[in-house]
Design a protein around this motif. Structure first.
Motif, short mmCIF file in Angstrom:
data_model
loop_
_atom_site.label_atom_id
_atom_site.label_comp_id
_atom_site.label_asym_id
_atom_site.label_seq_id
_atom_site.Cartn_x
_atom_site.Cartn_y
_atom_site.Cartn_z
N VAL A 162 -62.16 -10.22 88.09
CA VAL A 162 -63.34 -11.09 88.23
C VAL A 162 -62.59 -12.09 89.42
O VAL A 162 -60.88 -12.14 88.94
CB VAL A 162 -62.94 -11.91 86.84
CG1 VAL A 162 -63.48 -13.62 86.37
CG2 VAL A 162 -63.72 -11.37 85.96
N PRO A 163 -62.51 -12.59 90.41
CA PRO A 163 -61.99 -14.26 91.10
C PRO A 163 -60.85 -14.73 90.66
O PRO A 163 -61.48 -15.54 88.98
CB PRO A 163 -62.97 -14.49 92.00
CG PRO A 163 -63.85 -14.07 91.73
CD PRO A 163 -63.88 -13.26 90.31
N GLU A 164 -59.67 -15.00 90.75
CA GLU A 164 -58.85 -16.54 89.97
C GLU A 164 -59.51 -17.36 90.04
O GLU A 164 -59.13 -17.79 88.81
CB GLU A 164 -57.36 -15.93 91.22
CG GLU A 164 -56.42 -16.32 90.69
CD GLU A 164 -55.95 -15.61 89.34
OE1 GLU A 164 -55.38 -15.91 88.25
OE2 GLU A 164 -56.08 -14.22 89.69
N ASP A 165 -60.58 -17.59 90.50
CA ASP A 165 -61.10 -19.15 90.20
C ASP A 165 -62.11 -18.78 89.12
O ASP A 165 -62.52 -20.60 88.58
CB ASP A 165 -61.21 -20.00 91.72
CG ASP A 165 -62.52 -19.02 92.49
OD1 ASP A 165 -62.87 -18.53 91.91
OD2 ASP A 165 -63.02 -19.68 93.37
N GLU A 166 -62.40 -18.24 89.13
CA GLU A 166 -62.89 -18.17 87.74
C GLU A 166 -63.08 -17.36 86.48
O GLU A 166 -63.23 -17.23 85.63
CB GLU A 166 -64.75 -16.92 87.88
CG GLU A 166 -65.17 -18.01 89.41
CD GLU A 166 -66.33 -16.59 89.74
OE1 GLU A 166 -66.57 -15.80 88.54
OE2 GLU A 166 -67.08 -16.47 91.47
N MET A 167 -61.36 -17.61 86.41
CA MET A 167 -60.47 -16.78 85.05
C MET A 167 -60.35 -18.08 84.27
O MET A 167 -59.24 -19.23 84.77
CB MET A 167 -59.38 -16.52 85.62
CG MET A 167 -59.58 -14.74 85.89
SD MET A 167 -60.75 -13.55 84.40
CE MET A 167 -58.36 -13.59 83.88
N PRO A 168 -60.74 -18.52 82.76
CA PRO A 168 -60.77 -19.59 82.58
C PRO A 168 -59.23 -19.80 81.78
O PRO A 168 -58.94 -18.93 81.54
CB PRO A 168 -61.85 -19.93 81.21
CG PRO A 168 -62.29 -18.53 81.21
CD PRO A 168 -61.96 -17.77 82.24
N GLU A 169 -58.28 -20.77 81.50
CA GLU A 169 -57.28 -21.47 81.16
C GLU A 169 -57.33 -20.39 79.76
O GLU A 169 -56.81 -19.51 78.80
CB GLU A 169 -56.86 -22.69 80.65
CG GLU A 169 -56.00 -22.37 81.79
CD GLU A 169 -54.96 -22.61 82.38
OE1 GLU A 169 -54.17 -22.82 81.85
OE2 GLU A 169 -55.13 -22.30 83.63
#
Ligand SMILES: [Cu+2]
Length: 226
Positions: A162-169
Motif C-alpha cells: 500500500v503506498p505510504e500516503d495511503e497508510m493511516p496513522e
C-alpha cells in the motif's frame, strides 16, 4: 557460462538458500495451533483437467491488533486470521490475500516474480500480473517443502505494498491491495509457508521478530487427503 547467465543463476541459488534457511527456522517452532481449512468451491477447469476447487481468504496487516487473544506481540506485522492452513491434495487452490501493509524493497528480486501458480499469473485488484516491482512489495506468500524427498510444491506470490500516503496513522487502510492466485496441489504432505520480504525487526537484515517467530510471517501449509 557467460556473465549474465551466471548472475541469473546466482540469484536463484541465493533465493533457494534463503528459503531453506528460513524453512528450517520455522519448522522448529509451533506456537499457534489454530488451523484454517480451505472452503469448498465446486470444481475448476485447469490445465490438468477439471479439479475440485477450494479457496482461502487471508490478509496481511501492519500489526497484530486484529488478532485479539493471540497477539503476544501486537506491534508485529502478521498474516491472519491464522497462519496454519489445510488444503486438499490434487485440487485447485485459490488464495486471496488482502494486504493492508506498506513496504519497501525486496532483498532479492527472485521473489518479485509470481511462481508456481496456474500460468504464472495472479490478479492484483482484478488485473492480471506476473510480477510486482521489487521496490513495491509489502510481503510475499511463499509455500515450499521442508525436505527434498517431498512432492514438488513451490508457490511464491508477492503482495503489492500500500503506498505510504495511503497508510493511516490509526487503524487499517480503506484501500488495501487484493491479490488472488490459484495453484494445483499434488500428493498430501506437510509444507511451510513464509514471507520473503524483510518485514521483521531485531536484526540488521530485518529477518528477526515477526519473520522468525511462527504465527506472524510464517506457518504450516498442510496438503491433506480429502
Ligand atoms: Cu512479511
Amino acid at each position: 557460462m557467460n556473465k549474465r547467465l551466471l548472475a541469473a543463476f546466482g540469484t536463484v541459488i541465493l533465493g533457494a538458500g534463503l528459503i531453506a534457511g528460513i524453512g528450517s527456522y520455522v519448522a522448529a517452532a509451533k506456537n499457534d495451533s489454530r488451523v484454517l481449512q480451505a472452503t469448498p468451491a465446486g470444481t475448476l477447469q485447469t490445465p490438468e483437467g477439471t479439479l475440485p476447487h477450494f479457496t482461502l481468504d487471508i490478509s496481511s496487516y501492519p500489526d497484530s491488533g486484529f488478532n485479539e487473544g493471540h497477539n503476544a506481540h501486537p506491534d508485529w506485522v502478521a498474516y491472519g486470521p491464522v497462519t496454519n492452513f489445510d488444503v486438499p491434495a490434487h485440487s485447485a487452490i485459490t488464495i486471496t490475500v488482502t494486504n493492508y501493509d506498506g513496504g519497501e524493497s525486496l532483498n532479492n528480486d527472485f521473489f518479485g516474480k509470481i511462481r508456481g501458480t496456474i500460468d504464472g499469473t495472479a490478479t492484483l485488484n482484478g488485473e492480471v500480473i506476473t510480477r510486482v516491482p521489487a521496490d513495491k512489495v509489502g510481503h510475499t506468500f511463499t509455500i515450499h517443502g521442508m525436505s527434498d524427498a517431498q512432492d514438488e510444491l513451490f508457490v511464491s506470490v508477492p503482495m503489492r505494498a500500500v503506498p505510504e500516503d495511503e497508510m493511516p496513522e490509526e487503524g487499517y487502510t480503506k484501500t488495501p491491495m487484493v491479490t488472488t492466485f490459484t495453484f494445483i496441489t499434488g500428493d498430501a504432505g506437510e509444507y511451510i509457508w513464509n514471507c520473503e520480504y524483510p518485514c521483521g525487526d531485531g536484526t540488521i537484515a530485518k529477518f528477526g521478530h515477526a519473520m522468525s517467530t511462527m504465527g506472524y510471517m510464517s506457518g504450516h501449509f498442510n496438503v491433506v487427503n480429502a
